[in-house]
Design an enzyme around this catalytic site. Sequence first.
Site, PDB file in Angstrom:
ATOM      1  N   LYS A 199       0.677  -1.482   0.251  1.00  0.00           N
ATOM      2  CA  LYS A 199      -0.064   0.179   0.118  1.00  0.00           C
ATOM      3  C   LYS A 199       0.926   0.604   0.269  1.00  0.00           C
ATOM      4  O   LYS A 199       1.483   1.604   0.691  1.00  0.00           O
ATOM      5  CB  LYS A 199      -0.729  -0.437   1.293  1.00  0.00           C
ATOM      6  CG  LYS A 199      -2.122   0.694   1.017  1.00  0.00           C
ATOM      7  CD  LYS A 199      -3.193   0.387   0.286  1.00  0.00           C
ATOM      8  CE  LYS A 199      -4.571   1.038  -0.087  1.00  0.00           C
ATOM      9  NZ  LYS A 199      -5.385   0.040  -0.836  1.00  0.00           N
ATOM     10  N   SER A 396      -8.529  -0.142  -4.772  1.00  0.00           N
ATOM     11  CA  SER A 396      -8.828   0.196  -3.986  1.00  0.00           C
ATOM     12  C   SER A 396     -10.015   0.158  -4.222  1.00  0.00           C
ATOM     13  O   SER A 396     -10.479  -0.680  -4.178  1.00  0.00           O
ATOM     14  CB  SER A 396      -8.165   1.423  -3.125  1.00  0.00           C
ATOM     15  OG  SER A 396      -7.922   0.771  -2.042  1.00  0.00           O
TER      16      SER A 396
END
Length: 595
Positions: A199, A396
């Site tokens: 991430k 996402s």
Amino acid sequence: MKEFFKYVLATIVGFLAISLIGIFLMFIVFGAIIASTDKEITVTDQSMLVIDLSKSIVDRAPNDPFEDLELPGIFSSIKTIGLDEISESLKKAANDDRIKGVYLKLSVTNGGFASVEEIRNDLIAFKDSCDKPIYAVADQMILDQKGYYVATVADKIVLHPEVFLDFRGLSSELMFYKNALEKLGVEMQIIRGPNNKFKSAVEPYMLDKMSEANREQRLVYMNSLWNHMLKGISETRNISVEKLNELADEAQTYKKAQNMVENGLVDAAKYRDEVLDDMREITGIEGTDGIPVVSVKDYAKVPVKGQSKKYSRNKVAVIYASGEIGTAVSADEGINGDKLGKEIRKVRQDSSYKAIVLRVNSPGGAVFDSETIWREVKLAAEEKTLVVSFGDVAASGGYYISCPADKIVASPNTITGSIGIFGQIPNFGELMNDKLGITTDEVGTNEHSNFVSLMRPMTPYEKQRMTNYISIGYDNFLSHVADGRGMTKEDVDNIGQGRVWSGENAKEIGLIDEFGGLEDAIKLAVEMEGLEDYRTVSLPALSSPFEEMFKLGGNVKAHILKSELGEKYRYYEHLKKASERNGIYVRMPYDIYLN
């Protein structure tokens, strides 16, 4: 006293003069808008259809009445070209005898890899359906790799002698703010989901260079994008992939157009007068007469005889979800969870809609809005055929809202995945106290009344609570994807952890089902539903030019800022929202993100 009245009078006169000039300019603007709205579009014989790839490529072109106005300092709108306009225009032009060919205007392409893939595929379909030529020209200093990739399906690629092709492979250069923030006295407190090592959206605030995990994921998806491009170029230009890589290794940047001709990347280096001669030959125009042209923006609105579709009671909803989730820039841009959720719910409850195609082009955003949309998509998929079409990016939160679909269609070079979650809370304490000399104090009724402050580090209790919340959020994300894709949570976690994938990678690991663009997704939904006839309805409905015009008063500041800041406008929105959140009774100086 006499001097005083003189100055007061001068001020009043100046104010009135400025007001009159403002009103005069307003009438000019509104008059220009009305004139452009009422303008009748005609297509003459022997015309060329112009596709200008220097404009900003969007999924659906807005009805922006200010786009064609040129009043420096007041209106300088970003010029857009819609994929919907290009697709519709090419379908019509193939069978319109007035259109003799397509003129591709090339420069630096303002669109993502999946967008240029859809345009390229539409051009291939155009060539397969008719014998009209595609003539591609770059005469604006630079032709970038994405524009070149589209152009390689053309019958002829021409560069101005002084234009260079920026052919050198793909790279990714990131900027890191950690050291600068430390000097300013700002600490970014970051909490990522469990094992969300990929991430990377928060890395600029945590590190001073890429992590190995981020470097790995970027190399994997960039190689996928690059190899897909090379394969397409190789097939249409008849140059081996090995040779193309050799040329890229040399970097063709700043080489003369004639060099590109010699190595086979383009067909000719010509000046504008020579290009015009070629276009006269294509259209059959003699002498030095001008060549009639029509833009896709105009041509998409023109009815073509014999090409109108029959009316059908069966409707397929094409619902657009474009932009950052939770940050609605305007009525037609950005994704508001409640508004999009309501749109999906209305379609689900309307029996005239037989299928839904959700077009997602989003890097993600706020968890709350993503969950709101996810719920409506899930309910809709339980009642109707629902296919998701990915644009340039569906990562996402963009993937979060898509996973309940029956099928997911994406381009091989769509950016997707990034199944992960993070939260970030800035601590401005050192900046305010040590740098600016501003101190803060607090008082509250309970032990944690001031839960999470922007003016001090998080306490261990606050950090643990937020970590738990993030962990639950990631587990929820894994569950949604596992349920929607028929996988186990463990399998999703193995390909998750915030990792970004190309569409090609995503198909291999089960995150998408098929390759294709929006039209392919619509055809798949129709086929799955077994419809023999149908019509598509694009939602949410775009604001009309007149609605946009009457909203000018409230939006003029945002309009000007967005024109100046472009994609960076969203950062301004974030700062604005953050400043509005910090109130007397409720303090929520943090967000949980799916970016």
